[in-house]
Design an enzyme around this catalytic site. Structure first.
Site, mmCIF file in Angstrom:
data_model
loop_
_atom_site.group_PDB
_atom_site.id
_atom_site.type_symbol
_atom_site.label_atom_id
_atom_site.label_comp_id
_atom_site.label_asym_id
_atom_site.label_seq_id
_atom_site.Cartn_x
_atom_site.Cartn_y
_atom_site.Cartn_z
ATOM 1 N N ALA A 13 12.344 28.123 -34.234
ATOM 2 C CA ALA A 13 13.390 28.324 -33.077
ATOM 3 C C ALA A 13 12.788 27.461 -31.768
ATOM 4 C CB ALA A 13 13.835 29.581 -32.945
ATOM 5 N N ARG A 17 8.735 28.535 -27.899
ATOM 6 C CA ARG A 17 8.138 27.591 -26.880
ATOM 7 C C ARG A 17 7.720 28.708 -25.867
ATOM 8 N NH1 ARG A 17 8.736 22.075 -26.870
ATOM 9 N NH2 ARG A 17 9.961 21.561 -29.049
ATOM 10 N N SER A 36 8.787 28.554 -42.122
ATOM 11 C CA SER A 36 10.001 27.641 -41.754
ATOM 12 C C SER A 36 10.736 27.811 -43.140
ATOM 13 C CB SER A 36 9.709 26.282 -41.322
ATOM 14 O OG SER A 36 10.915 25.676 -41.065
ATOM 15 N N ARG A 37 12.008 27.401 -43.224
ATOM 16 C CA ARG A 37 12.615 27.132 -44.355
ATOM 17 C C ARG A 37 12.116 25.897 -45.375
ATOM 18 N NH1 ARG A 37 18.516 26.738 -42.103
ATOM 19 N NH2 ARG A 37 17.299 25.564 -40.673
ATOM 20 N N LEU A 74 15.522 34.074 -35.412
ATOM 21 C CA LEU A 74 16.624 33.285 -36.115
ATOM 22 C C LEU A 74 17.989 33.508 -35.480
ATOM 23 C CD1 LEU A 74 15.404 35.078 -39.590
ATOM 24 C CD2 LEU A 74 15.236 32.489 -39.066
ATOM 25 N N HIS A 79 19.148 38.249 -38.192
ATOM 26 C CA HIS A 79 18.320 39.310 -37.628
ATOM 27 C C HIS A 79 18.156 40.748 -38.677
ATOM 28 C CE1 HIS A 79 18.780 37.418 -33.154
ATOM 29 N NE2 HIS A 79 18.129 36.615 -34.017
ATOM 30 N N LYS A 97 17.079 39.268 -29.617
ATOM 31 C CA LYS A 97 18.552 39.741 -28.987
ATOM 32 C C LYS A 97 19.481 38.896 -29.477
ATOM 33 C CE LYS A 97 20.061 36.865 -26.456
ATOM 34 N NZ LYS A 97 20.348 35.780 -26.584
ATOM 35 N N ARG A 165 25.304 29.014 -31.827
ATOM 36 C CA ARG A 165 26.134 29.589 -30.901
ATOM 37 C C ARG A 165 27.843 29.660 -30.833
ATOM 38 N NH1 ARG A 165 21.273 28.854 -29.070
ATOM 39 N NH2 ARG A 165 20.062 30.294 -27.736
ATOM 40 N N ASP A 177 25.412 36.192 -27.066
ATOM 41 C CA ASP A 177 24.548 35.462 -26.486
ATOM 42 C C ASP A 177 23.826 35.954 -25.075
ATOM 43 O OD1 ASP A 177 22.540 33.216 -27.028
ATOM 44 O OD2 ASP A 177 23.391 32.084 -25.439
HETATM 45 N N1 NAP Z 1 15.034 35.961 -25.169
HETATM 46 C C1 NAP Z 1 15.302 34.936 -24.766
HETATM 47 O O1 NAP Z 1 14.950 34.418 -23.640
HETATM 48 C C2 NAP Z 1 16.182 33.854 -25.960
HETATM 49 C C3 NAP Z 1 16.179 32.562 -25.460
HETATM 50 C C4 NAP Z 1 16.912 31.819 -26.428
HETATM 51 C C5 NAP Z 1 17.442 32.138 -27.578
HETATM 52 N N2 NAP Z 1 17.085 33.945 -27.656
HETATM 53 C C6 NAP Z 1 17.417 34.325 -28.961
HETATM 54 O O2 NAP Z 1 16.644 33.673 -30.133
HETATM 55 C C7 NAP Z 1 17.262 33.333 -31.363
HETATM 56 C C8 NAP Z 1 16.941 31.903 -31.759
HETATM 57 O O3 NAP Z 1 17.652 31.071 -30.720
HETATM 58 P P1 NAP Z 1 17.220 29.431 -30.410
HETATM 59 O O4 NAP Z 1 18.340 28.902 -29.791
HETATM 60 O O5 NAP Z 1 15.815 29.264 -30.096
HETATM 61 O O6 NAP Z 1 17.624 29.115 -31.890
HETATM 62 P P2 NAP Z 1 17.242 27.624 -32.798
HETATM 63 O O7 NAP Z 1 16.556 26.766 -31.810
HETATM 64 O O8 NAP Z 1 18.826 27.477 -33.098
HETATM 65 O O9 NAP Z 1 16.734 28.062 -34.008
HETATM 66 C C9 NAP Z 1 16.911 28.987 -34.880
HETATM 67 C C10 NAP Z 1 15.784 28.564 -36.172
HETATM 68 O O10 NAP Z 1 16.295 29.553 -37.272
HETATM 69 C C11 NAP Z 1 16.007 29.030 -38.315
HETATM 70 N N3 NAP Z 1 16.979 29.256 -39.295
HETATM 71 C C12 NAP Z 1 17.237 29.796 -40.394
HETATM 72 N N4 NAP Z 1 18.501 29.734 -40.770
HETATM 73 C C13 NAP Z 1 19.140 28.846 -40.036
HETATM 74 C C14 NAP Z 1 20.548 28.646 -40.163
HETATM 75 N N5 NAP Z 1 21.394 29.014 -41.292
HETATM 76 N N6 NAP Z 1 20.863 27.741 -39.443
HETATM 77 C C15 NAP Z 1 20.216 27.301 -38.096
HETATM 78 N N7 NAP Z 1 19.008 27.894 -38.035
HETATM 79 C C16 NAP Z 1 18.481 28.498 -39.071
HETATM 80 C C17 NAP Z 1 15.552 27.621 -38.158
HETATM 81 O O11 NAP Z 1 14.103 27.683 -38.430
HETATM 82 P P3 NAP Z 1 13.582 26.957 -39.648
HETATM 83 O O12 NAP Z 1 14.217 25.649 -39.961
HETATM 84 O O13 NAP Z 1 12.130 26.939 -39.134
HETATM 85 O O14 NAP Z 1 13.441 27.916 -40.866
HETATM 86 C C18 NAP Z 1 15.868 27.278 -36.686
HETATM 87 O O15 NAP Z 1 15.133 26.765 -36.102
HETATM 88 C C19 NAP Z 1 18.470 33.772 -31.109
HETATM 89 O O16 NAP Z 1 18.934 35.144 -31.774
HETATM 90 C C20 NAP Z 1 18.860 33.910 -29.674
HETATM 91 O O17 NAP Z 1 19.774 34.887 -29.283
HETATM 92 C C21 NAP Z 1 16.576 34.510 -26.998
#
Ligand code: NAP
Length: 329
Positions: A13, A17, A36-37, A74, A79, A97, A165, A177
């Site tokens: 994800a 980073r 990763s998948r 994820l 989650h 979260k 999202r 979100d």
């Molecule tokens: N705390 C913070 O500051 C913060 C900020 C942003 C996001 N978040 C949270 O972090 C999580 C991820 O957010 P993100 O924006 O970083 O996610 P993202 O870039 O969309 O990545 C999600 C990852 O999940 C995997 N995945 C597995 N099944 C999937 C599916 N069916 N569809 C899409 N992806 C799938 C993929 O990895 P693989 O292909 O490698 O398996 C994908 O790279 C969320 O829960 C979000 O609420 C937190």
């Protein structure tokens, strides 16, 4: 268990980073693996980030002895499932979260956590940061008098495209979100879930809330209100109104490393800037996990608080659907 904790990233994800440099900057943690998948994606990611091990499935990483703890980044609907599988494999879990999408999922996660004896924490990094800790100390010390009203905002322009999202089946929507940030902040201040909530949503054609407003009533008639949106320019704020003073936080959730202060206005109308120790935001949650895993300390974000976050969101969504206030069970 001895340091360093060997971390595995469960997915590639975007948010990783922020965690990667945080894990690497701590001497009590080590970034050991990514899963990763697909193996190709894991290999490419491991190469890009210099990660020693790459797994072509999440299961494979969970069954590896080379990992002590996982970071679950994820999409929201996954989650619960992967936190439970990680706990059953004996791994400590830092889960992004929102922790889960309903209370039943949370309860299954909590049971798996108890059965495993592993640490499980919702990744509300801002809760572990010195700014939030200082604000909560000021509230607890009574400097604001009694806090009776809390306002919170987290908005940004979601860019569209392929993003979980915008997908209701994947736990999309601005409430899940970003709305969870002001909700969790208000509940850290009040120390409980609300008794009653009212929610109002603007829905996208796909059925996720693009904007969500919430009004929540806590024991004693105290209230919290928030605005969450994918459709408005970036803005964050928390305002705490007490009988003897007020706190304004410009960067309550992210970016507080750059501001370095929040504002306190006393009953005489005098405003002061309150500073706090500077600390990298995501390192704070990594260190929180380290203290819990290595020293058995309780985590700043507790599991009962997490359960309250999720049941509050469930009630807000039910209220928005019904167009009426909803009481929490
Ligand atoms: N705390 C913070 O500051 C913060 C900020 C942003 C996001 N978040 C949270 O972090 C999580 C991820 O957010 P993100 O924006 O970083 O996610 P993202 O870039 O969309 O990545 C999600 C990852 O999940 C995997 N995945 C597995 N099944 C999937 C599916 N069916 N569809 C899409 N992806 C799938 C993929 O990895 P693989 O292909 O490698 O398996 C994908 O790279 C969320 O829960 C979000 O609420 C937190």
């Amino acid at each position: 268990m001895n340091a360093p904790i060997r971390w595995g990233l469960l997915s590639t994800a975007r948010i990783n980073r922020r965690l990667i440099p945080a894990i690497r900057s701590s001497r009590r943690s080590r970034l050991a693996a990514v899963a990763s998948r697909s193996k190709d994606s894991a290999d490419a990611y491991a190469k890009e980030w210099g990660i020693p091990l790459a797994f072509g499935s999440y299961e494979e990483m969970l069954s590896s002895d080379a990992i002590d703890a996982v970071y679950i980044s994820l999409p929201n609907h996954l989650h619960a499932e992967w936190s439970i599988r990680a706990l059953q494999a004996g791994k400590h879990v830092l889960c992004e979260k929102p922790f889960a999408l309903n209370t039943q999922e949370v309860d299954r996660m909590l049971q798996a956590g108890l059965a495993s004896g592993c640490v499980l924490m919702e990744a509300f990094m801002y809760r572990c940061h010195p700014q939030t800790r200082t604000v909560l100390q000021w509230v607890g010390s009574g400097r604001l008098g009694e806090v009776r009203d809390v306002f919170g905002v987290f908005t940004f322009k979601q860019s569209g495209g392929e993003d979980y999202r915008l997908n209701p089946a994947q736990g999309g929507g601005s409430l899940w979100d970003v709305g969870v940030y002001p909700i969790s902040f208000a509940q850290a201040v009040y120390g409980s879930a609300p008794k009653k909530v009212f929610g109002k949503a603007d829905l996208s054609p796909s059925g996720v809330d693009l904007t969500f407003r919430g009004l929540m009533e806590y024991p004693g008639g105290r209230t919290a209100q928030f605005l969450a949106s994918f459709a408005l320019p970036f803005h964050t704020r928390m305002s705490l109104f007490g009988t003897q003073g007020q706190i304004e936080i410009e960067r309550p959730f992210i970016g507080m490393e750059n501001t370095g202060y929040f504002s306190f206005t006393n009953a005489a109308g005098e405003t002061q800037k309150v500073s706090y120790p500077q600390k990298e935001l995501y390192l704070c949650e990594v260190e929180e996990m380290e203290s819990a895993i290595l020293e058995g300390k309780p985590t700043e974000v507790t599991l009962p608080q997490t359960r309250d976050h999720i049941r509050t969101v469930e009630a807000l969504l039910a209220s928005a659907r019904a167009g009426q206030p909803v009481e929490l069970a």
